[in-house]
Design a protein around this motif. Sequence first.
Motif, PDB file in Angstrom:
ATOM      1  N   THR B  35       0.832  -1.203   0.000  1.00 27.90           N
ATOM      2  CA  THR B  35       0.000   0.000   0.000  1.00 27.90           C
ATOM      3  C   THR B  35       0.871   1.260   0.000  1.00 27.90           C
ATOM      4  O   THR B  35       0.537   2.257  -0.636  1.00 27.90           O
ATOM      5  CB  THR B  35      -0.949  -0.012   1.211  1.00 27.90           C
ATOM      6  N   ARG B  71      -2.999   9.694   0.484  1.00 34.87           N
ATOM      7  CA  ARG B  71      -3.516   8.491  -0.192  1.00 34.87           C
ATOM      8  C   ARG B  71      -3.637   7.319   0.783  1.00 34.87           C
ATOM      9  O   ARG B  71      -4.602   6.568   0.754  1.00 34.87           O
ATOM     10  CB  ARG B  71      -2.571   8.058  -1.337  1.00 34.87           C
ATOM     11  N   HIS B  75      -6.943   5.349   1.796  1.00 40.66           N
ATOM     12  CA  HIS B  75      -6.998   3.899   1.612  1.00 40.66           C
ATOM     13  C   HIS B  75      -7.471   3.218   2.890  1.00 40.66           C
ATOM     14  O   HIS B  75      -8.334   2.340   2.865  1.00 40.66           O
ATOM     15  CB  HIS B  75      -5.620   3.378   1.215  1.00 40.66           C
TER      16      HIS B  75
END
Lengths: 114, 399
Positions: B35, B71, B75
């Motif tokens: 990630t 981000r 997420h």
Amino acid sequence: MQYMLLIYGNEAAMAASTVPQAEAYAPWIAYTKALKDAGVMVAGDALAPTATATTVRNHGGKRQVQDGPFAETKEQLGGYYLIDVAGLDAALDWAAKCPGAAYGSIEVRPVGMM
Amino acid sequence: MAGDQAARDAVAQVARASYGRLVAWLAARSGDIATAEDALADALGRALETWPQGGVPEKPEAWLMTVARRRLIDHARRHRVRRETAATLVLLAEERNQATHAFPDDRLKLLFVCAHPAITSDLHTKLMLQTVLGLDAATIAAAFLEPPATLRQSLWRAKVKIRAAGIGFHVPEAAELPDRLAAVLEAIYAAYGTGWDDWAGLRAGLAGEAIWLARLLAELLPDEAEAHGLLALLLFIEARKPARRDGDGGFVPLSAQNTALWSVDMLAEAEASLHVAAALARPGRFQLEAAIQAVHADRRRTGRVDRDSIALLYEGLYATAPTTGVAVARAAAVGEARGTEAARALLGKLSPDAVATYQPYWVLRAHLGLDRADALARALALTADPAARGLLIERWGDG
């Protein structure tokens, strides 16, 4: 995080052992107490030998029952501990201290979260 | 258009210089390398879109981190992550308010995660090359002669395990450090090895990348003698690279190399690193191997090789790392210093099973004249490099 310590050992060798039961159990009792004292123990049990196991499948709605464990292996699942610790390194440290690690294998598995 | 190119160059430059730092920082907070890499890829994409118009920000690295962190937080919200990760994301959000130009370097933690014993050792090097250096899977696959799709799969699975099994981003405690560090050193050494036997020109060797990692490790762990020892070893070997092949691509053994072709700068850095290591007074395998190379390197100044020192160092190395490879190398070194009989006696102690397929053993037997025809045949059967084969036949082919 929760981890399950799956304790594998050679059942036949253990059954053949001449060590008195009280003596054989002592390290397990001490280990369980250490887990509780550290506040990481969630659950734990010994399992009856694989000779008592029954394996069930219900593939395609067809129930199939079979005598014995799901796979014949050199070492058999003999018990487990469920512990709650910070991460894998802590879980591996506890697994290494488990009495079963001295002669069998401890598989360390995080409890379901993907 | 020129501005576009400048902005693209700026993105590429920051990506190269800061990739590992950014991934390490992000992954150490989320526990999730994949990630973190995705978030950084998003941020780099965003930079390519906006920098050409708005100009390159004053602190490009901090800019990328701010976008990537956002981000990561998005997420986590979307995926309703587990309790622990949620806690780290609070931390992430808090840190947003702090100055971002001097964020901590978490690459050491990342190196230890990549070489964690819960990850198969075969993947340690590859994970490091990808996450710390930002090499793509195709480049790594080429270096290891592996299909890229297979490698991509294995790296993906390893990253899932790191996250799902809760492998912690931390520097190991003093008690565990020696073993854990050994794995990191091995992984970096293996990266160097990818470029070493590149006789067929199939591999894009990663020697430069390995030296970069070794230099980083020595910087991050300045008190670990073996980290400096590994850096010294790699530099000593790499310094000789221009002298290792002759004009026709033939292999030139160390003793026949033209020392004028060795890289003076690399040898100087190697020697400096070995001095730093020695001052820490904690000898180890890589320092001993580097010290052996240092003696060979002295030929450049003295015109001769100090065989006695090399034999002594090999005996020290064998005491530290009693592998078959070291045993054979020690026998060769002792043979050079004290004569064939001493070497024969040492070879006689090796188990036949251990040396049956070990090429240097058979080369040494041929060299010592022990059953030469048979030894040469065994050595040739185990030698794939045409240049090395040529050399063996040239030396002993006619009895």
